[in-house]
Design a protein around this motif. Sequence first.
Motif, PDB file in Angstrom:
ATOM      1  N   ALA A  25      56.530   3.472  58.755  1.00  0.00           N
ATOM      2  CA  ALA A  25      55.218   2.866  58.874  1.00  0.00           C
ATOM      3  C   ALA A  25      54.372   3.313  57.671  1.00  0.00           C
ATOM      4  CB  ALA A  25      54.363   2.914  60.096  1.00  0.00           C
ATOM      5  N   GLU A  26      54.425   4.778  57.473  1.00  0.00           N
ATOM      6  CA  GLU A  26      53.631   5.454  56.407  1.00  0.00           C
ATOM      7  C   GLU A  26      54.060   5.280  54.962  1.00  0.00           C
ATOM      8  OE1 GLU A  26      53.208   9.617  57.626  1.00  0.00           O
ATOM      9  OE2 GLU A  26      51.921   9.129  59.400  1.00  0.00           O
ATOM     10  N   LEU A  27      55.491   5.160  55.060  1.00  0.00           N
ATOM     11  CA  LEU A  27      56.393   5.107  53.788  1.00  0.00           C
ATOM     12  C   LEU A  27      56.133   3.647  53.158  1.00  0.00           C
ATOM     13  CD1 LEU A  27      59.643   6.680  54.572  1.00  0.00           C
ATOM     14  CD2 LEU A  27      57.742   7.942  53.101  1.00  0.00           C
ATOM     15  N   VAL A  28      56.183   2.688  53.923  1.00  0.00           N
ATOM     16  CA  VAL A  28      55.819   1.384  53.340  1.00  0.00           C
ATOM     17  C   VAL A  28      54.559   1.222  52.803  1.00  0.00           C
ATOM     18  CG1 VAL A  28      57.739   0.442  55.071  1.00  0.00           C
ATOM     19  CG2 VAL A  28      55.164   0.244  55.353  1.00  0.00           C
ATOM     20  N   GLN A  29      53.590   1.971  52.938  1.00  0.00           N
ATOM     21  CA  GLN A  29      52.422   1.807  52.324  1.00  0.00           C
ATOM     22  C   GLN A  29      52.327   2.264  50.996  1.00  0.00           C
ATOM     23  OE1 GLN A  29      49.928   0.160  53.942  1.00  0.00           O
ATOM     24  NE2 GLN A  29      51.586  -0.160  55.488  1.00  0.00           N
ATOM     25  N   ILE A  30      53.270   3.012  50.595  1.00  0.00           N
ATOM     26  CA  ILE A  30      53.397   3.473  49.198  1.00  0.00           C
ATOM     27  C   ILE A  30      53.740   2.485  48.112  1.00  0.00           C
ATOM     28  CG2 ILE A  30      54.675   5.301  47.559  1.00  0.00           C
ATOM     29  CD1 ILE A  30      55.213   7.016  50.246  1.00  0.00           C
ATOM     30  N   ASP A  31      52.862   2.436  47.087  1.00  0.00           N
ATOM     31  CA  ASP A  31      52.968   1.683  46.020  1.00  0.00           C
ATOM     32  C   ASP A  31      53.970   1.943  45.238  1.00  0.00           C
ATOM     33  OD1 ASP A  31      52.952  -0.270  44.231  1.00  0.00           O
ATOM     34  OD2 ASP A  31      50.784  -0.183  43.713  1.00  0.00           O
ATOM     35  N   LEU A  32      55.162   1.542  45.150  1.00  0.00           N
ATOM     36  CA  LEU A  32      56.278   1.775  44.430  1.00  0.00           C
ATOM     37  C   LEU A  32      56.403   1.669  42.903  1.00  0.00           C
ATOM     38  CD1 LEU A  32      59.596   0.819  46.890  1.00  0.00           C
ATOM     39  CD2 LEU A  32      58.073   3.164  46.819  1.00  0.00           C
ATOM     40  N   HIS A  33      55.412   0.887  42.586  1.00  0.00           N
ATOM     41  CA  HIS A  33      55.127   0.558  41.114  1.00  0.00           C
ATOM     42  C   HIS A  33      54.524   1.898  40.572  1.00  0.00           C
ATOM     43  CE1 HIS A  33      55.363  -3.683  42.741  1.00  0.00           C
ATOM     44  NE2 HIS A  33      55.763  -3.794  41.411  1.00  0.00           N
ATOM     45  N   ASP A  34      54.008   2.737  41.262  1.00  0.00           N
ATOM     46  CA  ASP A  34      53.475   3.862  40.676  1.00  0.00           C
ATOM     47  C   ASP A  34      54.223   5.050  40.342  1.00  0.00           C
ATOM     48  OD1 ASP A  34      51.059   2.735  40.763  1.00  0.00           O
ATOM     49  OD2 ASP A  34      50.577   3.537  42.574  1.00  0.00           O
ATOM     50  N   LEU A  35      55.601   4.728  41.070  1.00  0.00           N
ATOM     51  CA  LEU A  35      56.740   5.855  40.795  1.00  0.00           C
ATOM     52  C   LEU A  35      57.536   5.487  39.311  1.00  0.00           C
ATOM     53  CD1 LEU A  35      57.806   5.855  44.570  1.00  0.00           C
ATOM     54  CD2 LEU A  35      56.056   7.288  43.466  1.00  0.00           C
ATOM     55  N   ASP A  36      58.018   6.715  39.029  1.00  0.00           N
ATOM     56  CA  ASP A  36      59.159   6.695  38.056  1.00  0.00           C
ATOM     57  C   ASP A  36      60.401   5.901  38.413  1.00  0.00           C
ATOM     58  OD1 ASP A  36      61.231   8.639  38.411  1.00  0.00           O
ATOM     59  OD2 ASP A  36      59.387   9.816  38.715  1.00  0.00           O
ATOM     60  N   GLY A  37      61.218   5.267  37.509  1.00  0.00           N
ATOM     61  CA  GLY A  37      62.389   4.710  37.982  1.00  0.00           C
ATOM     62  C   GLY A  37      63.274   5.640  38.818  1.00  0.00           C
ATOM     63  N   GLY A  38      63.514   6.966  38.473  1.00  0.00           N
ATOM     64  CA  GLY A  38      64.574   7.794  39.098  1.00  0.00           C
ATOM     65  C   GLY A  38      64.010   7.885  40.495  1.00  0.00           C
ATOM     66  N   ALA A  39      62.827   7.933  40.850  1.00  0.00           N
ATOM     67  CA  ALA A  39      62.457   8.294  42.134  1.00  0.00           C
ATOM     68  C   ALA A  39      62.382   6.873  42.900  1.00  0.00           C
ATOM     69  CB  ALA A  39      60.741   8.492  42.169  1.00  0.00           C
ATOM     70  N   VAL A  40      62.397   5.766  42.348  1.00  0.00           N
ATOM     71  CA  VAL A  40      62.677   4.524  43.134  1.00  0.00           C
ATOM     72  C   VAL A  40      64.163   4.305  43.585  1.00  0.00           C
ATOM     73  CG1 VAL A  40      62.516   2.090  43.057  1.00  0.00           C
ATOM     74  CG2 VAL A  40      60.627   3.306  42.152  1.00  0.00           C
ATOM     75  N   LEU A  41      65.154   4.701  42.516  1.00  0.00           N
ATOM     76  CA  LEU A  41      66.450   4.695  42.610  1.00  0.00           C
ATOM     77  C   LEU A  41      66.986   5.494  43.962  1.00  0.00           C
ATOM     78  CD1 LEU A  41      67.915   4.270  39.370  1.00  0.00           C
ATOM     79  CD2 LEU A  41      67.608   2.742  40.895  1.00  0.00           C
ATOM     80  N   ALA A  42      66.387   6.777  43.805  1.00  0.00           N
ATOM     81  CA  ALA A  42      66.631   7.654  45.047  1.00  0.00           C
ATOM     82  C   ALA A  42      65.998   7.199  46.344  1.00  0.00           C
ATOM     83  CB  ALA A  42      65.651   9.178  44.755  1.00  0.00           C
ATOM     84  N   ALA A  43      65.136   6.608  46.071  1.00  0.00           N
ATOM     85  CA  ALA A  43      64.570   6.048  47.445  1.00  0.00           C
ATOM     86  C   ALA A  43      65.431   5.043  48.008  1.00  0.00           C
ATOM     87  CB  ALA A  43      63.117   5.484  47.375  1.00  0.00           C
ATOM     88  N   LEU A  44      65.827   4.206  46.866  1.00  0.00           N
ATOM     89  CA  LEU A  44      66.863   2.996  47.625  1.00  0.00           C
ATOM     90  C   LEU A  44      68.422   3.529  48.230  1.00  0.00           C
ATOM     91  CD1 LEU A  44      67.040   0.085  47.489  1.00  0.00           C
ATOM     92  CD2 LEU A  44      68.314   0.231  45.254  1.00  0.00           C
ATOM     93  N   ASP A  45      68.714   4.588  47.428  1.00  0.00           N
ATOM     94  CA  ASP A  45      69.734   5.364  48.181  1.00  0.00           C
ATOM     95  C   ASP A  45      69.569   5.831  49.472  1.00  0.00           C
ATOM     96  OD1 ASP A  45      70.998   4.566  45.915  1.00  0.00           O
ATOM     97  OD2 ASP A  45      70.861   6.638  44.956  1.00  0.00           O
TER      98      ASP A  45
END
Length: 509
Positions: A25-45
């Motif tokens: 519930a807390e993680l889904v509040q994070i705006d992923l647009h503010d992260l760099d591409g590598g962090a988003v890919l790591a989150a997806l994995d």
Amino acid sequence: MTVLEHGSPGQALAAGLAQVHQVMAELVQIDLHDLDGGAVLAALDAVEQVRRQGDALAARALAVVEADGMWALDGARSITAWYRARTGKHHASAAREIRLARALRDHLPATATALATGQISTDHATALVRHTTTTDARRALLKDPLLGEALLLTHAHTLDATDFTLAAQQWAQQADPDAADRAYRQDSTNEEFYLSATTGGYVPGGWLSEASGKAILAALTARIGTPTTGDTRTPAQRRAGALTSLAHLVLDSGVLRPGARIRPHLAVTVPFETLQRLIAAATPTHRPGCTLTGNHPGAAFGLPPNLTGATAAGPPPNGTDSPSDAETADNAGGPDGPDGPDAADGADGAASGCTCGADQTITTDLDLTHLHGTQPATFDDGAVLAPALLGRLACASHLHRVVFGPDSEILDLGREERIYTAAQTRAIIARDKRCRYPQCNAPPGEGEIHHSIWWWAHFGSTNIRLGILLCWFHHDYVHTHHITIERRHGQWIFTRPDGTTINPNHAAA
């Protein structure tokens, strides 16, 4: 302190899932647009790993619920119905998850462990359930230490789910070829296809075997080809167009019922007054004072001079027949029609036309005020045609006159006539060679002649200068999008309703 140290296993499970729920519930509040591409890919994995473990836990829970019969306490007729009601899932998804839970519990323990540890995806596990647990022979081979589940999981670790599904199918056929043969025979007898009439169209459906489905898909893919520049249709829309195009190819070829007196075609019944008014509605816009030369306008269809938009050059002829109904048949079979291959081209239009130049325009615009209050045209089952569709079908039709008396008895039958003779069609094909719509190269066998209904009705013999070769798709397109086509200095100019031109440099005639 770990989750498992929270008292009993039940307490630990509840506490752990509550923590997971809170963290998510807390993680889904994070705006992923503010992260760099590598962090988003790591989150997806990481999310994929969590999803796999969650699916494994859900499968174990479902297996326990089914085994102890808790689902029946709510009065559900089946565990699938119970699970669907409890989770809100689609019936097919609920049934698939229950099959997965059963198979992991009863036949695929190593697969259950691999899924719980995130080594394989849920799609890998689903493929194993679907293809390796369906017969006794396959289930027995799964227990083989060399050729069974362990071997399959080795491939699952290195292949994505698509390729692994093919590998599982091959393993299943080798394990039990008799079952594969039975499935093939059953698939062949279970094939069905329907095309159900609904409001404003038809809805297709049914089921085809893998071989039949691939054959249909191959034909559609081949017919679609490479989309042209500017083709904004979705893949599904292109497949629909390809299916219709294949139907045209077969009907036009004459291979279906070649010996029949009347080959398969699309029949439309048009009251004669409606045909007259359609022609009047298709009249191009003339400049003030324009004069028509040649035959009296509308002589072939009994149109009065005031419906032409221009002044006649001479008095109207007497004794014009006005039969009560006319029937058009779109794409009737037969290569040459009643006129035969050597029919004359008729007048080229040099002696007939108008003085303002509107006669050199092929327009699809209709002035619908002319059609108010008229009886609509219908298909042979009584379905009503929109005026624009009637105009489109009239472009490539044969006409057959039927005159009815007051009690609907048939008084007279005229011979079937083509709007363009076979000789005229050959002349236009020889000139145009392909679909003339900008950037389209469809060959003549995939199209038909688009022309001015107004010219044909007013001056009798069709003017080949006002006929253009278009593929079926673009013939439909110019009618539905009200594209005007004009001959200027030996070129075809395509104009949108807003007056803009469509790639004139690519539309040379």
